[in-house]
Design a protein around this motif. Structure first.
Motif, PDB file in Angstrom:
ATOM      1  N   GLY A  26       0.785  -1.225   0.000  1.00 33.70           N
ATOM      2  CA  GLY A  26       0.000   0.000   0.000  1.00 33.70           C
ATOM      3  C   GLY A  26       0.816   1.273   0.000  1.00 33.70           C
ATOM      4  O   GLY A  26       0.311   2.325   0.362  1.00 33.70           O
ATOM      5  N   GLY A  27       2.065   1.201  -0.421  1.00 32.98           N
ATOM      6  CA  GLY A  27       2.939   2.367  -0.409  1.00 32.98           C
ATOM      7  C   GLY A  27       2.890   3.198  -1.667  1.00 32.98           C
ATOM      8  O   GLY A  27       3.673   4.129  -1.822  1.00 32.98           O
ATOM      9  N   VAL A  28       1.980   2.882  -2.594  1.00 35.87           N
ATOM     10  CA  VAL A  28       1.898   3.619  -3.847  1.00 35.87           C
ATOM     11  C   VAL A  28       0.493   4.197  -3.993  1.00 35.87           C
ATOM     12  O   VAL A  28      -0.503   3.490  -3.843  1.00 35.87           O
ATOM     13  CB  VAL A  28       2.222   2.708  -5.049  1.00 35.87           C
ATOM     14  CG1 VAL A  28       2.023   3.441  -6.352  1.00 35.87           C
ATOM     15  CG2 VAL A  28       3.652   2.203  -4.948  1.00 35.87           C
ATOM     16  N   ARG A  29       0.446   5.484  -4.261  1.00 38.00           N
ATOM     17  CA  ARG A  29      -0.826   6.180  -4.473  1.00 38.00           C
ATOM     18  C   ARG A  29      -0.710   7.063  -5.703  1.00 38.00           C
ATOM     19  O   ARG A  29       0.342   7.631  -5.959  1.00 38.00           O
ATOM     20  CB  ARG A  29      -1.177   7.057  -3.278  1.00 38.00           C
ATOM     21  CG  ARG A  29      -1.421   6.290  -2.016  1.00 38.00           C
ATOM     22  CD  ARG A  29      -1.582   7.241  -0.843  1.00 38.00           C
ATOM     23  NE  ARG A  29      -1.705   6.506   0.392  1.00 38.00           N
ATOM     24  CZ  ARG A  29      -2.851   6.356   1.056  1.00 38.00           C
ATOM     25  NH1 ARG A  29      -3.945   6.924   0.594  1.00 38.00           N
ATOM     26  NH2 ARG A  29      -2.893   5.665   2.157  1.00 38.00           N
ATOM     27  N   ILE A  30      -1.815   7.167  -6.431  1.00 41.75           N
ATOM     28  CA  ILE A  30      -1.906   8.100  -7.551  1.00 41.75           C
ATOM     29  C   ILE A  30      -3.050   9.042  -7.216  1.00 41.75           C
ATOM     30  O   ILE A  30      -4.189   8.599  -7.053  1.00 41.75           O
ATOM     31  CB  ILE A  30      -2.145   7.379  -8.882  1.00 41.75           C
ATOM     32  CG1 ILE A  30      -0.951   6.485  -9.211  1.00 41.75           C
ATOM     33  CG2 ILE A  30      -2.369   8.397 -10.007  1.00 41.75           C
ATOM     34  CD1 ILE A  30      -1.110   5.668 -10.477  1.00 41.75           C
ATOM     35  N   ASN A  31      -2.733  10.321  -7.086  1.00 41.57           N
ATOM     36  CA  ASN A  31      -3.701  11.353  -6.699  1.00 41.57           C
ATOM     37  C   ASN A  31      -4.428  10.991  -5.407  1.00 41.57           C
ATOM     38  O   ASN A  31      -5.632  11.191  -5.272  1.00 41.57           O
ATOM     39  CB  ASN A  31      -4.710  11.615  -7.817  1.00 41.57           C
ATOM     40  CG  ASN A  31      -4.071  12.245  -9.024  1.00 41.57           C
ATOM     41  OD1 ASN A  31      -3.095  12.976  -8.909  1.00 41.57           O
ATOM     42  ND2 ASN A  31      -4.594  11.957 -10.195  1.00 41.57           N
ATOM     43  N   GLY A  32      -3.707  10.403  -4.467  1.00 39.23           N
ATOM     44  CA  GLY A  32      -4.276  10.078  -3.166  1.00 39.23           C
ATOM     45  C   GLY A  32      -5.006   8.758  -3.100  1.00 39.23           C
ATOM     46  O   GLY A  32      -5.412   8.328  -2.020  1.00 39.23           O
ATOM     47  N   MET A  33      -5.187   8.066  -4.219  1.00 39.96           N
ATOM     48  CA  MET A  33      -5.884   6.786  -4.227  1.00 39.96           C
ATOM     49  C   MET A  33      -4.869   5.659  -4.197  1.00 39.96           C
ATOM     50  O   MET A  33      -3.971   5.593  -5.045  1.00 39.96           O
ATOM     51  CB  MET A  33      -6.773   6.670  -5.465  1.00 39.96           C
ATOM     52  CG  MET A  33      -7.898   7.683  -5.467  1.00 39.96           C
ATOM     53  SD  MET A  33      -8.954   7.564  -6.908  1.00 39.96           S
ATOM     54  CE  MET A  33      -9.480   5.879  -6.817  1.00 39.96           C
TER      55      MET A  33
END
Length: 65
Positions: A26-33
């Motif tokens: 869960g360490g990757v987000r795109i635009n907060g998602m």
């Protein structure tokens, strides 16, 4: 481009295994998602924000070609 390819382009010091682990935890987000699927196709636009790790933020620029 898959999410794994995008993370490796942003953080070239990571090999495939640590990059997979970063995504799975869960360490990757795109635009907060939060993005959890390694093989997901990354649909990103210019000025989207990629967070790859706790302190690594990238503003994306998409090449049209």
């Amino acid at each position: 481009m898959t999410l794994l390819d995008l993370v490796q382009a942003a953080r070239p010091e990571l090999t495939r295994s640590p990059a997979r682990r970063l995504i799975a935890e869960g360490g990757v987000r795109i635009n907060g998602m939060k993005c959890l699927d390694v093989e997901e196709l990354a649909s990103v636009r210019t000025h989207d924000v990629l967070q790859a790790g706790r302190r690594r933020w990238f503003k994306l620029a998409v090449n049209g070609s």
